[in-house]
Design a protein around this motif. Sequence first.
Motif, PDB file in Angstrom:
ATOM      1  N   LEU A   1       4.212  -1.596  45.630  1.00 43.76           N
ATOM      2  CA  LEU A   1       3.015  -1.379  46.548  1.00 43.76           C
ATOM      3  C   LEU A   1       2.894  -0.132  47.453  1.00 43.76           C
ATOM      4  N   MET A   2       4.063  -0.206  48.197  1.00 48.89           N
ATOM      5  CA  MET A   2       4.308   0.778  49.141  1.00 48.89           C
ATOM      6  C   MET A   2       4.367   2.203  48.909  1.00 48.89           C
ATOM      7  N   ILE A   3       5.069   2.376  47.652  1.00 47.18           N
ATOM      8  CA  ILE A   3       5.033   3.736  46.896  1.00 47.18           C
ATOM      9  C   ILE A   3       3.576   4.034  46.374  1.00 47.18           C
ATOM     10  N   GLY A   4       2.947   3.016  46.028  1.00 47.15           N
ATOM     11  CA  GLY A   4       1.471   3.345  45.291  1.00 47.15           C
ATOM     12  C   GLY A   4       0.602   3.866  46.453  1.00 47.15           C
ATOM     13  N   THR A   5       0.537   3.179  47.268  1.00 46.46           N
ATOM     14  CA  THR A   5      -0.115   3.519  48.344  1.00 46.46           C
ATOM     15  C   THR A   5       0.021   4.706  49.053  1.00 46.46           C
ATOM     16  N   TYR A   6       1.259   5.189  49.200  1.00 47.88           N
ATOM     17  CA  TYR A   6       1.862   6.176  49.703  1.00 47.88           C
ATOM     18  C   TYR A   6       1.256   7.362  48.976  1.00 47.88           C
ATOM     19  N   VAL A   7       1.662   7.499  47.523  1.00 50.05           N
ATOM     20  CA  VAL A   7       1.082   8.507  46.626  1.00 50.05           C
ATOM     21  C   VAL A   7      -0.504   8.770  46.495  1.00 50.05           C
ATOM     22  N   LEU A   8      -1.176   7.707  46.943  1.00 53.28           N
ATOM     23  CA  LEU A   8      -2.628   7.635  46.939  1.00 53.28           C
ATOM     24  C   LEU A   8      -3.139   7.720  48.098  1.00 53.28           C
ATOM     25  N   SER A   9      -2.421   8.182  49.259  1.00 55.41           N
ATOM     26  CA  SER A   9      -2.918   8.432  50.370  1.00 55.41           C
ATOM     27  C   SER A   9      -3.436  10.052  50.620  1.00 55.41           C
ATOM     28  N   ALA A  10      -4.224  10.012  51.650  1.00 53.53           N
ATOM     29  CA  ALA A  10      -4.923  11.438  52.106  1.00 53.53           C
ATOM     30  C   ALA A  10      -3.662  12.273  52.550  1.00 53.53           C
ATOM     31  N   GLY A  11      -3.539  13.486  51.788  1.00 53.81           N
ATOM     32  CA  GLY A  11      -2.552  14.551  51.995  1.00 53.81           C
ATOM     33  C   GLY A  11      -1.562  14.157  50.839  1.00 53.81           C
ATOM     34  N   TYR A  12      -1.360  13.213  50.249  1.00 57.57           N
ATOM     35  CA  TYR A  12      -0.163  13.208  49.202  1.00 57.57           C
ATOM     36  C   TYR A  12      -0.766  12.873  47.711  1.00 57.57           C
TER      37      TYR A  12
END
Length: 506
Positions: free
Chosen positions: A375-386
Amino acid sequence: MTDLTSLTLAEARDRLKSRAVSSLEISKAHLEAIERAKMLNAFVAMTADKALEMAEASDVRLARGEGGPLEGLPIGVKDLYATRGVHTQACSHILNDFKPPYESTVTANLWRDGAVMLGKLNMDEFAMGSSNETSCYGPVASPWAPPNWSRDRARAALSSGKRGLLTPGGSSGGSASAVAARLCLAATASDTGGSIRQPAAFTGIVGIKPTYGRCSRYGMVAFASSLDQAGPLARTVRDAAIMLRSMAGPDARDSTCSPAPVPDYEAAVGRSVKGMKIGVPKEYRLEGMNSEIEALWTRGAEWLRAAGASVVEVSLPHTPYALPAYYIVAPAEASSNLARYDGVRYGLREPAADIVELYEKTRAKGFGAEVRRRLMIGTYVLSAGYYDAYYVRAQKIRTLIKRDFERAFADGVDAILTPATPSAAFGIGEKGSENPVEMYLNDVFTVTVNMAGLPGLVAPAGLSSEGLPLGLQLIGRPFDEETLFALGETIEQAAGRTTLPEPWWE
């Protein structure tokens, strides 16, 4: 009298139709086998009363000469499938005590065709794992004992945490262990990156991940919606074909489900493969590849040649990028899908002073370590800038992987032959505790199939030098599972059926 649990699904079907045995007898035999095998931890919820009730109803229909294709046949259901009024938890604490008021389409199809439900099967939490060690109910043990282990040593390991015993693979480890140990005639499973095919290879059974959209996802607990697909695990290719015909079919409640009619897959079993063209992708010959796996792959190609098929080398140049792209796409979709588990509507609910604290405390306690990591990986790659740097790029790679397969099939290849796993089954606790990437590498031969939405079948093809099962994978054109069943049965016949050692766990 023949041990009723030793029958294949097809054999049991034929005996029931001839009235040589009753569904009640077969179901009771499997329920007793499950009781004796509790230490394998394959089942997380038993439905004995329901099974006997369903079996009795099947016997009435059979006595009248009625009934469906699976009439009276006892099966297991992966805990990922919603079953009305019955434990459905995806083996996660966050769905504690959840009993859905509805039925998944796949299981509804099975009950429509007369199957008998024995219970719900263990799995990696939310289907995230390759060893069935992330379940909130603890790991499942494979019915195959480690090489050179005595019965007493294996039983001692069972009673002391299972460490050192072999994993049945994941995420459908409970399904694989139960089928291989003869606790059910077949089982439902699911495959997001190899979760049907890897367990099949590790336990010496057959598994097929059908084309994306061949089976409805309605009522399946979602992991990664564009990758998840339902499929069966069974002891023979014929049994898998029988199961898939009942599981598959159109469903208006799933917009991604194909409206195409379901073929008679069993009719393809035993069909000649003469004249077929089989591709062997050069990119799957990995540096440092296990010599036994490479020899098995070569032997599989020879078996198909002997049956009249031709074998040619093909190129799938974007294969090396499949695994990293998958571990961006799948966690991103999981991050979105699992946002619904908030402690408000159902499942676990931790006491809190306000809504933010409720979310934080419930999700922190409800999700296991591997789910939180993804979930942390998924949230990171969907976040603004990434989002563009990771997720969009991974989706572009996915398109290129799909095109690689399209080119191979356009060149006249009917199916592609590859290894199923990098090795035979490994031990519980052996991988992933400190370096999860080591566990993720088990999917190296299987994730391309999910990324391209293709069907993939794994059939047992022999034993390692240590006496453990090894499997081969066949990849087909979209909605051409029939060719895979024909080729799979050819491999099954050439290799001979894998025989499980004596049940040391009883």
